[in-house]
Scaffold this active site. Structure first.
Site, PDB file in Angstrom:
ATOM      1  N   GLU A  75       0.820  -1.207   0.000  1.00 59.34           N
ATOM      2  CA  GLU A  75       0.000   0.000   0.000  1.00 59.34           C
ATOM      3  C   GLU A  75       0.864   1.272   0.000  1.00 59.34           C
ATOM      4  O   GLU A  75       0.561   2.225  -0.686  1.00 59.34           O
ATOM      5  CB  GLU A  75      -0.925  -0.031   1.234  1.00 59.34           C
ATOM      6  CG  GLU A  75      -1.899   1.114   1.350  1.00 59.34           C
ATOM      7  CD  GLU A  75      -3.044   1.053   0.342  1.00 59.34           C
ATOM      8  OE1 GLU A  75      -3.126   0.048  -0.397  1.00 59.34           O
ATOM      9  OE2 GLU A  75      -3.827   2.015   0.294  1.00 59.34           O
ATOM     10  N   ASP A  76       1.944   1.246   0.767  1.00 60.10           N
ATOM     11  CA  ASP A  76       2.664   2.498   1.035  1.00 60.10           C
ATOM     12  C   ASP A  76       4.040   2.628   0.383  1.00 60.10           C
ATOM     13  O   ASP A  76       4.665   3.674   0.491  1.00 60.10           O
ATOM     14  CB  ASP A  76       2.881   2.664   2.555  1.00 60.10           C
ATOM     15  CG  ASP A  76       1.567   2.839   3.286  1.00 60.10           C
ATOM     16  OD1 ASP A  76       0.571   3.146   2.614  1.00 60.10           O
ATOM     17  OD2 ASP A  76       1.546   2.652   4.509  1.00 60.10           O
TER      18      ASP A  76
END
Ligand code: MN
Length: 640
Positions: A75-76
């Protein structure tokens, strides 16, 4: 927090755990998160480290711990699933992917959502229960560190936790996580009520502690008189459950009586009932507040006797009585006294969670036989998929449904004119098969109409009947329905013995001579398709020759597959799934995968893919599973 602490704790709980994998995951995550910071200003890696620690405390295996360390990478950061898979293998990568999928739902940022459906989506799209445990630990650490966020964001996250994750943790019976999530989000959502209750609890603390000591003294001396070996635990109600009680019964804080309670832990079930009798002979019980969760366990497997009694000072308190075994199951916490609205009405959902819970318990119990657990993959939701409209509405469809099914589920007119779709931002054709979690936007065209072709792709009965109706209205030719034949439920015998001239014979191995592969055999058919297999040397054969039964040639099938699917039909009840798993493992069999699905109101079908070594081993498994209460049929689904 550093990685050595995590590894030390993991080793303490499970000396065999692969610390290299954990260490490698840590360095991998540190590399990708290197320049990131949390809102509080500390290095980002602290977050996955704490999440990993929570999972260690709940006894999870090294793959889950590694996945916890990696859980925010997709996600990051720039890391991809392929990167993770290359370093850590398919399982860890798919755990991380599963967690990411839930993260992407990003409920907190939505103004309006249907909590019940979101919970369903999370449970349904999760193939491995470890994904949900990682997500719960993630939420728990986020709640512990929520102070760093702006107030509006804090409120949104707390609402999400209360609506989505608290019920899931409750249903899974992980009450230690549930209670903490609940108290922490309650504190943020209702800060003044929370601090008021906190102050009141603090003000009355001294009196309450004195009271507890006195009751405990009486309790222990009475139990001693009866020579009962009991471990007595005093406890104070969780803040949120005090609040809940005040609200439900319209009480003031001062009127909530059973803020204190006792837990009595003993050896056997018989002891539990005996202790209950002793309790009621010392203190008067309040009618209707006696609950026997031993005879009738809760759906999350919780067992105990509950009674509320009146102390000599007129105040009431609750006593929970249970065995050590039951305590272990409930150790993760105690199920609350209320049912969550919304999901308690959905029996199917409850049941799926109950199966997950059984699997979880079972995995925990077989902790030292890691190899059995590792391969286990759960697919409880094989019949349904959950998809979304662009507005976030959840559309539930049968598995393998396509764009047309989705369109008809929205509205008949949308179905009738659908011309294509945008799935997760990409154009797709009408016959594209949908997957769990797909976000689907239907494209329509006034010139588009249903055709006979469509019937080949659709799965939902709604789409089928609407398309047929349309065809009937516009054309005169009758619509032929093609139905798929259901696979036969074959016993082991039908897989391993072939008889001449009777294609779908129902085969039984005779009890008198017990033929095993290698023996010379022959069959006797009584009614058309029933064939009894005897050894050629069987003494009973002479008698059979005089009856009307006809002789058929029979052979052992040359080889059996090494991967065998064993299917079990049963009446469902709490604990059944775990019992079946235990029966299979008791024969030293490696389970490759386990599934369960409900067939109507009470019936379930559990299936296991196992590695088979011999027919004798298969016979042993079948015999053992057959003995389990409520099992109605055991058969072989397939052999490879
Ligand atoms: Mn996270």
């Amino acid at each position: 927090m550093n990685i050595n602490t995590v590894i030390r704790k993991a080793k303490e709980l499970n000396p065999k755990c692969d610390s290299e994998l954990i260490k490698k995951a840590y360095w991998f995550a540190s590399f990708y998160h290197v320049h990131q910071k949390r809102e509080s200003g500390e290095p980002y890696i602290q977050h996955p480290l704490h999440v990993a620690e929570i999972l260690v405390e709940h006894g999870l295996d090294e793959k889950a711990i590694a996945a916890a360390l990696l859980h925010d990478l997709l996600e990051d950061t720039a890391a991809t699933k392929e990167d993770i898979e290359k370093e850590f293998g398919e399982k860890v990568a798919s755990l991380v992917e599963g967690v990411t999928k839930i993260t992407k739902l990003d409920v907190a940022s939505k103004d309006d959502y249907d909590a019940e459906n979101i919970r369903k989506v999370i449970i349904a799209s999760t193939k491995d229960i470890r994904v949900i445990l990682i997500k719960l630990a993630d939420k728990l650490h986020n709640m512990r560190t929520i102070g760093g966020l702006p107030p509006e964001r804090r409120k949104r996250i707390s609402r999400e936790v209360m609506d989505i994750y608290v019920p899931i943790a409750y249903k899974l019976g992980i009450a230690s996580i549930k209670n903490e999530l609940e108290d922490r989000s309650f504190k943020i959502l209702y800060p003044s009520i929370y601090s008021d209750l906190e102050k009141k609890l603090e003000r009355t603390r001294k009196g309450r502690e004195k009271e507890m000591v006195e009751i405990k003294k009486v309790l222990e001396s009475e139990l001693k008189k009866h020579k009962m070996k009991v471990y007595v635990l005093g406890r104070v109600k969780q803040i949120f459950s005090i609040y809940r009680k005040m609200k439900k019964r319209h009480l003031l804080f001062e009127e909530v009586q059973d803020i204190i309670g006792f837990r009595l832990i003993t050896k056997t079930v018989k002891d539990c009932y005996q202790i209950l009798g002793i309790m009621h002979s010392i203190w008067r019980p309040i009618p209707n507040l006696l609950d026997d969760y031993i005879a009738m366990p809760k759906s999350n497997m919780y067992q105990s006797l509950h009674t509320t009694v009146i102390a000599s000072n007129g105040k009431t308190f609750e006593v929970q009585i249970r065995t050590e075994e039951m305590h272990k199951t409930a150790e993760e916490g105690i199920a609350a006294h209320w049912k969550y609205k919304g999901i308690c009405g959905d029996k199917d959902f409850d049941q799926k969670l109950s199966w997950m819970r059984q699997l979880l318990d079972w995995q925990k119990a077989s902790h030292n036989s890691q190899e059995f657990v590792d391969m286990l993959h759960v697919d409880f939701f094989e019949d349904e998929i959950y998809t979304f409209t662009p507005k976030g509405r959840v559309i539930t469809l049968p598995k393998y449904s396509c764009v047309i099914d989705f369109a008809y589920a929205i509205h008949t007119d949308v179905g009738k004119h659908c011309s294509g779709a945008i799935i997760n931002g990409k154009f797709a054709t009408l016959r594209t098969v949908l997957k769990n979690g797909d976000l689907v936007e239907i494209l329509t065209s006034k010139t588009k109409w249903p055709t006979r072709e469509w019937l080949k792709f659709v799965r939902s009965s709604r789409a089928k009947s609407k398309i047929k109706q349309h065809i009937k209205e516009t054309q005169d030719v009758p619509v032929k329905v093609v139905s798929m034949p259901s696979p036969e439920k074959r016993g082991l015998e039908e897989w391993i013995v072939d008889v001449e001239g009777i294609p779908d014979a129902r085969i039984t191995l005779a009890k008198c001579c017990n033929p095993v592969p290698g023996d010379m055999i022959m069959g006797y058919s009584s009614r058309s398709k029933r064939v009894m297999i005897h050894k050629v040397s069987c003494l009973k054969i002479a008698k059979l020759k005089r009856t009307k039964k006809s002789k058929v040639e029979a052979y052992w099938v040359d080889t059996i597959g090494s991967i065998v699917e064993v299917k079990v039909d049963a009446f469902n009840r709490v604990g059944l799934f775990a019992e079946v798993l235990n029966a299979v493992v008791a024969t030293q069999t490696q389970i490759k995968s386990a599934k369960a699905k409900s067939l109507g109101e009470k019936d379930v079908e559990c299936s296991f893919t196992i590695e088979a070594r011999s027919i004798q081993q298969l016979q042993k498994i079948i015999a053992r599973v057959r003995k389990i209460k409520d099992v109605t049929k055991v058969y072989i689904g397939s052999m490879r």
